[in-house]
Design a protein around this motif. Structure first.
Motif, PDB file in Angstrom:
ATOM      1  N   LEU A 243       5.302   3.144  -6.672  1.00  0.00           N
ATOM      2  CA  LEU A 243       4.584   2.179  -7.494  1.00  0.00           C
ATOM      3  C   LEU A 243       3.100   2.544  -7.566  1.00  0.00           C
ATOM      4  O   LEU A 243       2.539   3.108  -6.624  1.00  0.00           O
ATOM      5  N   SER A 244       2.481   2.180  -8.681  1.00  0.00           N
ATOM      6  CA  SER A 244       1.091   2.578  -8.893  1.00  0.00           C
ATOM      7  C   SER A 244       0.321   1.461  -9.602  1.00  0.00           C
ATOM      8  O   SER A 244       0.855   0.389  -9.875  1.00  0.00           O
ATOM      9  N   GLY A 245      -0.944   1.755  -9.888  1.00  0.00           N
ATOM     10  CA  GLY A 245      -1.815   0.767 -10.507  1.00  0.00           C
ATOM     11  C   GLY A 245      -2.576  -0.021  -9.455  1.00  0.00           C
ATOM     12  O   GLY A 245      -2.497   0.254  -8.259  1.00  0.00           O
ATOM     13  N   LYS A 246      -3.295  -1.018  -9.902  1.00  0.00           N
ATOM     14  CA  LYS A 246      -4.057  -1.850  -8.984  1.00  0.00           C
ATOM     15  C   LYS A 246      -3.161  -2.931  -8.377  1.00  0.00           C
ATOM     16  O   LYS A 246      -2.176  -3.353  -8.983  1.00  0.00           O
ATOM     17  N   ILE A 247      -3.517  -3.357  -7.179  1.00  0.00           N
ATOM     18  CA  ILE A 247      -2.803  -4.478  -6.557  1.00  0.00           C
ATOM     19  C   ILE A 247      -3.087  -5.729  -7.384  1.00  0.00           C
ATOM     20  O   ILE A 247      -4.251  -6.086  -7.587  1.00  0.00           O
ATOM     21  N   PRO A 248      -2.060  -6.400  -7.883  1.00  0.00           N
ATOM     22  CA  PRO A 248      -2.303  -7.546  -8.766  1.00  0.00           C
ATOM     23  C   PRO A 248      -3.024  -8.687  -8.058  1.00  0.00           C
ATOM     24  O   PRO A 248      -2.678  -9.049  -6.934  1.00  0.00           O
ATOM     25  N   ASP A 249      -4.001  -9.261  -8.736  1.00  0.00           N
ATOM     26  CA  ASP A 249      -4.722 -10.422  -8.209  1.00  0.00           C
ATOM     27  C   ASP A 249      -3.794 -11.615  -7.989  1.00  0.00           C
ATOM     28  O   ASP A 249      -4.031 -12.437  -7.108  1.00  0.00           O
ATOM     29  N   TYR A 250      -2.725 -11.685  -8.793  1.00  0.00           N
ATOM     30  CA  TYR A 250      -1.851 -12.864  -8.684  1.00  0.00           C
ATOM     31  C   TYR A 250      -1.210 -12.998  -7.316  1.00  0.00           C
ATOM     32  O   TYR A 250      -0.785 -14.093  -6.926  1.00  0.00           O
ATOM     33  N   LEU A 251      -1.141 -11.924  -6.545  1.00  0.00           N
ATOM     34  CA  LEU A 251      -0.537 -12.021  -5.214  1.00  0.00           C
ATOM     35  C   LEU A 251      -1.315 -12.976  -4.306  1.00  0.00           C
ATOM     36  O   LEU A 251      -0.767 -13.522  -3.357  1.00  0.00           O
ATOM     37  N   SER A 252      -2.580 -13.183  -4.600  1.00  0.00           N
ATOM     38  CA  SER A 252      -3.394 -14.074  -3.769  1.00  0.00           C
ATOM     39  C   SER A 252      -2.990 -15.538  -3.942  1.00  0.00           C
ATOM     40  O   SER A 252      -3.411 -16.388  -3.160  1.00  0.00           O
ATOM     41  N   ARG A 253      -2.157 -15.841  -4.923  1.00  0.00           N
ATOM     42  CA  ARG A 253      -1.708 -17.219  -5.147  1.00  0.00           C
ATOM     43  C   ARG A 253      -0.430 -17.545  -4.370  1.00  0.00           C
ATOM     44  O   ARG A 253       0.066 -18.654  -4.454  1.00  0.00           O
ATOM     45  N   PHE A 254       0.082 -16.599  -3.615  1.00  0.00           N
ATOM     46  CA  PHE A 254       1.339 -16.792  -2.898  1.00  0.00           C
ATOM     47  C   PHE A 254       1.060 -17.476  -1.553  1.00  0.00           C
ATOM     48  O   PHE A 254       1.079 -16.859  -0.495  1.00  0.00           O
ATOM     49  N   LYS A 255       0.812 -18.766  -1.610  1.00  0.00           N
ATOM     50  CA  LYS A 255       0.366 -19.501  -0.432  1.00  0.00           C
ATOM     51  C   LYS A 255       1.437 -19.603   0.663  1.00  0.00           C
ATOM     52  O   LYS A 255       1.119 -19.891   1.810  1.00  0.00           O
ATOM     53  N   ALA A 256       2.730 -19.393   0.317  1.00  0.00           N
ATOM     54  CA  ALA A 256       3.807 -19.463   1.316  1.00  0.00           C
ATOM     55  C   ALA A 256       4.150 -18.095   1.884  1.00  0.00           C
ATOM     56  O   ALA A 256       5.018 -17.984   2.745  1.00  0.00           O
ATOM     57  N   LEU A 257       3.447 -17.051   1.433  1.00  0.00           N
ATOM     58  CA  LEU A 257       3.836 -15.691   1.775  1.00  0.00           C
ATOM     59  C   LEU A 257       3.644 -15.410   3.265  1.00  0.00           C
ATOM     60  O   LEU A 257       2.573 -15.594   3.817  1.00  0.00           O
ATOM     61  N   ASP A 258       4.726 -14.922   3.885  1.00  0.00           N
ATOM     62  CA  ASP A 258       4.714 -14.568   5.302  1.00  0.00           C
ATOM     63  C   ASP A 258       4.583 -13.057   5.481  1.00  0.00           C
ATOM     64  O   ASP A 258       3.881 -12.576   6.353  1.00  0.00           O
ATOM     65  N   THR A 259       5.294 -12.292   4.631  1.00  0.00           N
ATOM     66  CA  THR A 259       5.303 -10.835   4.739  1.00  0.00           C
ATOM     67  C   THR A 259       5.028 -10.214   3.377  1.00  0.00           C
ATOM     68  O   THR A 259       5.690 -10.553   2.385  1.00  0.00           O
ATOM     69  N   LEU A 260       4.056  -9.307   3.334  1.00  0.00           N
ATOM     70  CA  LEU A 260       3.761  -8.540   2.126  1.00  0.00           C
ATOM     71  C   LEU A 260       3.657  -7.068   2.512  1.00  0.00           C
ATOM     72  O   LEU A 260       2.762  -6.670   3.251  1.00  0.00           O
ATOM     73  N   ASP A 261       4.600  -6.275   2.022  1.00  0.00           N
ATOM     74  CA  ASP A 261       4.628  -4.843   2.328  1.00  0.00           C
ATOM     75  C   ASP A 261       4.499  -4.055   1.033  1.00  0.00           C
ATOM     76  O   ASP A 261       5.421  -4.022   0.215  1.00  0.00           O
ATOM     77  N   LEU A 262       3.337  -3.435   0.837  1.00  0.00           N
ATOM     78  CA  LEU A 262       3.074  -2.576  -0.318  1.00  0.00           C
ATOM     79  C   LEU A 262       2.876  -1.127   0.129  1.00  0.00           C
ATOM     80  O   LEU A 262       2.392  -0.300  -0.651  1.00  0.00           O
ATOM     81  N   SER A 263       3.245  -0.810   1.331  1.00  0.00           N
ATOM     82  CA  SER A 263       2.903   0.477   1.943  1.00  0.00           C
ATOM     83  C   SER A 263       3.619   1.653   1.285  1.00  0.00           C
ATOM     84  O   SER A 263       4.647   1.502   0.633  1.00  0.00           O
ATOM     85  N   ARG A 264       3.030   2.836   1.464  1.00  0.00           N
ATOM     86  CA  ARG A 264       3.620   4.110   1.039  1.00  0.00           C
ATOM     87  C   ARG A 264       3.998   4.110  -0.444  1.00  0.00           C
ATOM     88  O   ARG A 264       5.110   4.447  -0.831  1.00  0.00           O
ATOM     89  N   ASN A 265       3.038   3.680  -1.252  1.00  0.00           N
ATOM     90  CA  ASN A 265       3.138   3.770  -2.691  1.00  0.00           C
ATOM     91  C   ASN A 265       1.915   4.531  -3.210  1.00  0.00           C
ATOM     92  O   ASN A 265       1.325   5.336  -2.472  1.00  0.00           O
ATOM     93  N   GLN A 266       1.535   4.287  -4.445  1.00  0.00           N
ATOM     94  CA  GLN A 266       0.367   4.950  -5.031  1.00  0.00           C
ATOM     95  C   GLN A 266      -0.593   3.926  -5.635  1.00  0.00           C
ATOM     96  O   GLN A 266      -1.242   4.180  -6.646  1.00  0.00           O
ATOM     97  N   PHE A 267      -0.664   2.750  -4.989  1.00  0.00           N
ATOM     98  CA  PHE A 267      -1.599   1.734  -5.446  1.00  0.00           C
ATOM     99  C   PHE A 267      -3.031   2.235  -5.258  1.00  0.00           C
ATOM    100  O   PHE A 267      -3.361   2.858  -4.242  1.00  0.00           O
ATOM    101  N   SER A 268      -3.891   1.917  -6.231  1.00  0.00           N
ATOM    102  CA  SER A 268      -5.277   2.396  -6.204  1.00  0.00           C
ATOM    103  C   SER A 268      -6.239   1.226  -6.384  1.00  0.00           C
ATOM    104  O   SER A 268      -5.832   0.079  -6.573  1.00  0.00           O
ATOM    105  N   GLY A 269      -7.513   1.532  -6.319  1.00  0.00           N
ATOM    106  CA  GLY A 269      -8.522   0.490  -6.441  1.00  0.00           C
ATOM    107  C   GLY A 269      -8.793  -0.167  -5.102  1.00  0.00           C
ATOM    108  O   GLY A 269      -8.531   0.401  -4.044  1.00  0.00           O
ATOM    109  N   VAL A 270      -9.318  -1.375  -5.147  1.00  0.00           N
ATOM    110  CA  VAL A 270      -9.700  -2.079  -3.925  1.00  0.00           C
ATOM    111  C   VAL A 270      -8.705  -3.192  -3.628  1.00  0.00           C
ATOM    112  O   VAL A 270      -7.967  -3.638  -4.506  1.00  0.00           O
ATOM    113  N   VAL A 271      -8.712  -3.620  -2.406  1.00  0.00           N
ATOM    114  CA  VAL A 271      -7.923  -4.790  -2.019  1.00  0.00           C
ATOM    115  C   VAL A 271      -8.621  -6.028  -2.575  1.00  0.00           C
ATOM    116  O   VAL A 271      -9.817  -6.230  -2.334  1.00  0.00           O
ATOM    117  N   PRO A 272      -7.921  -6.861  -3.335  1.00  0.00           N
ATOM    118  CA  PRO A 272      -8.580  -8.024  -3.935  1.00  0.00           C
ATOM    119  C   PRO A 272      -9.218  -8.931  -2.884  1.00  0.00           C
ATOM    120  O   PRO A 272      -8.600  -9.239  -1.859  1.00  0.00           O
TER     121      PRO A 272
END
Length: 297
Positions: A243-272
């Motif tokens: 997977l590539s592109g920027k990390i979507p800002d919408y992920l910050s709205r996931f208030k119930a999120l316990d686990t987020l694994d985006l590792s070992r992809n090709q995401f670029s840019g900064v962490v929101p």
């Protein structure tokens, strides 16, 4: 357990025949898991059997002892289990050395709702008519060796709340028809050889709480419709893809999120910076991407 132990003094002849045929297909039982399965005794006294309608078997559970080396069953799954016409749940898990193709007898069990055939060595393709198992509510084939594509007919399993095909050798893309599974709360397709883009289908799956697509070959970006899951999604795992592109800002709205694994992809840019809103996050893995500074304080 028996609803009526006196009435259920012996197995129904069909159930007994089916279960003993299953036992005969087992060539090695080092832990004696099936030692209580004996002709002429009450089904519900057999290890792993549940009888709730008189003398008829409604659930079959055979589970290996994963922590004991060399304790696993060997053999095949007898098609004679189709004789258990009152079966609503089958749980064959951690048997490790059970081989053979997809168990076709499942199609001949009209009351079957729960299928957990996990961590065995079943192989070959999934049947193209898998969608005819339309009464199934939970379906797990995790940890086998199934190959080929996910059949498009899977979109007919509209009563499914859990689908787990993780840890196999499945190829091809995710069928867009999975969007029809509107009751889905748990979807695991991780650990296969799937590819292509992740379809933009998640607005149609409002109950989804766990989405695991990690360890495949998916490319492109995260689809926008994942944002619709913000109120309830707890687990999002898409690590080890392409997977590539920027990390979507919408992920910050996931208030119930316990686990987020985006590792070992090709995401670029900064962490929101808005990731600071993920106050319930327990496991956050952004490693092995192309992310740049600054990391938000």
């Amino acid at each position: 357990r028996c609803l009526n132990p006196i009435k259920a003094a012996t197995c129904h002849p069909d159930d007994e025949a089916g279960l003993l045929a299953f036992k005969s297909g087992i060539t090695r039982d080092p832990s004696g898991i099936l030692s209580s399965w004996k002709k002429g005794t009450a089904c519900c006294s057999w290890n792993g059997i549940t009888c709730l309608t008189g003398d008829r078997v409604t659930a079959l559970t055979v589970s290996g002892q994963s922590e004991v080396a060399g304790s696993f069953l060997s053999g095949t799954i007898s098609s004679s289990l189709a004789k258990l016409q009152h079966l609503d749940g089958i749980y064959l898990m951690n048997l490790k050395n059970i081989t053979g193709p997809f168990p076709q007898f499942l199609f001949r069990l009209p009351q079957l709702k729960f299928v957990y055939i996990e961590n065995n060595r079943l192989s070959g393709p999934l049947p193209v008519n898998i969608g005819s198992l339309s009464q199934i509510e939970a379906f797990s084939l995790e940890g086998n060796r199934f190959t080929g594509p996910i059949p498009t007919s899977i979109s007919n399993l509209t009563k499914l709340s859990q689908l787990n095909l993780g840890g196999n050798l499945l190829t091809g893309t995710i069928p867009s028809g999975i969007a029809n599974l509107k009751l889905m709360s748990f979807l695991n397709l991780g650990g296969n050889r799937l590819s292509g883009t992740i379809p933009d289908i998640f607005k149609s799956m409002p109950e989804l709480r766990s989405l695991v697509l990690s360890r495949n070959g998916f490319s492109g970006s995260l689809p926008p419709s994942i944002a619709s899951l913000a109120p309830i999604l707890r687990f999002l795992e898409v690590g080890r893809n392409k997977l590539s592109g920027k990390i979507p800002d919408y992920l910050s709205r996931f208030k119930a999120l316990d686990t987020l694994d985006l590792s070992r992809n090709q995401f670029s840019g900064v962490v929101p910076k808005s990731f600071a809103n993920l106050t319930k996050i327990f496991n956050l893995d952004l490693s092995h991407n192309l992310l740049t500074d600054p990391f938000p304080a």
